[in-house]
Design a protein around this motif. Structure first.
Motif, short mmCIF file in Angstrom:
data_model
loop_
_atom_site.label_atom_id
_atom_site.label_comp_id
_atom_site.label_asym_id
_atom_site.label_seq_id
_atom_site.Cartn_x
_atom_site.Cartn_y
_atom_site.Cartn_z
N LYS A 26 5.06 34.22 39.33
CA LYS A 26 5.90 35.09 38.50
C LYS A 26 5.39 36.53 38.45
O LYS A 26 6.07 37.40 37.93
CB LYS A 26 6.07 34.51 37.11
CG LYS A 26 4.82 34.32 36.32
CD LYS A 26 5.15 33.68 34.99
CE LYS A 26 3.91 33.08 34.37
NZ LYS A 26 4.23 32.30 33.20
N HIS A 27 4.22 36.80 39.00
CA HIS A 27 3.70 38.16 39.03
C HIS A 27 4.20 38.95 40.25
O HIS A 27 4.01 40.16 40.31
CB HIS A 27 2.17 38.13 39.01
CG HIS A 27 1.61 37.52 37.76
ND1 HIS A 27 1.93 36.25 37.34
CD2 HIS A 27 0.78 38.00 36.83
CE1 HIS A 27 1.31 35.98 36.22
NE2 HIS A 27 0.59 37.02 35.88
N TYR A 31 9.93 37.18 42.37
CA TYR A 31 10.00 35.96 41.57
C TYR A 31 11.35 35.93 40.85
O TYR A 31 11.77 36.91 40.25
CB TYR A 31 8.86 35.93 40.55
CG TYR A 31 8.94 34.79 39.57
CD1 TYR A 31 8.65 33.50 39.97
CD2 TYR A 31 9.32 35.01 38.26
CE1 TYR A 31 8.71 32.44 39.08
CE2 TYR A 31 9.39 33.96 37.35
CZ TYR A 31 9.09 32.68 37.77
OH TYR A 31 9.16 31.64 36.89
N HIS A 32 12.03 34.78 40.93
CA HIS A 32 13.36 34.65 40.32
C HIS A 32 13.40 33.68 39.15
O HIS A 32 14.46 33.47 38.58
CB HIS A 32 14.38 34.23 41.38
CG HIS A 32 14.76 35.34 42.28
ND1 HIS A 32 14.03 35.66 43.39
CD2 HIS A 32 15.76 36.24 42.19
CE1 HIS A 32 14.58 36.71 43.97
NE2 HIS A 32 15.61 37.08 43.26
N GLY A 33 12.29 33.09 38.82
CA GLY A 33 12.29 32.18 37.69
C GLY A 33 13.22 30.99 37.92
O GLY A 33 13.93 30.57 37.01
#
Length: 160
Positions: A26-27, A31-33
């Motif tokens: 997520k860093h 990143y799309h979650g």
């Protein structure tokens, strides 16, 4: 542009952008979650006139996919990976070009041909019904490494 995904090195000579869509860190900026309830393709490549949604599957025992249950599960997984990625990109307002769905699977030619037919039944290509103003996918194709390199010489792939 070079990308490494799931043990394969891709080179896209005409790409504007390329990124791992199902990024886990997520860093990182792409990143799309991706939610546990939704699936995602491995790679998105932006070209001048369209996007490529690319899914890569390297099977340890490809013969298992001769079995109907394994084959059907794979077909469903490939279908939902495209559809869910389409929804993510739509929600991000990033569906501004036609999309081609490319599945690179390490299966033999007979299974690739069979899966290609199945995916075309599952994923409507073009404007599938007259009321649609837009298509969900411009095209879809399932290939192995040999077929990929024969069909897409500007986008070479090899094992890492």
């Amino acid at each position: 542009m070079k990308m490494t995904v799931d043990g394969f090195d891709f080179e896209f000579e005409d790409a504007i952008d390329a990124f791992v869509f199902d990024e886990k860190d997520k860093h990182l900026p792409n990143y799309h979650g991706v939610s546990h309830a939704m699936k995602a393709v491995d790679l998105i490549v932006e070209l001048a006139n369209d996007y490529l949604f690319i899914e890569v599957k390297d099977f340890h025992d490809p013969d298992e996919y001769q079995d109907g249950d394994y084959f059907n599960h794979l077909r469903e997984s490939l279908k939902y990976k495209y559809r869910d990625t389409f929804l993510y990109r739509w929600a991000e307002n990033k569906i501004d070009k036609p999309i081609r769905y490319l599945c690179l699977l390490t299966l033999d030619n007979a299974l690739i041909t069979r899966m290609n037919k199945e995916i075309k039944k599952q994923l409507p290509v073009g404007r599938a019904i007259s009321r649609w103003e837009q298509s969900i996918a411009k095209s879809s194709v399932v290939v192995n490494i040999e077929r990929w390199n024969n069909n897409f010489p500007k986008w070479s792939v090899r094992r890492s």
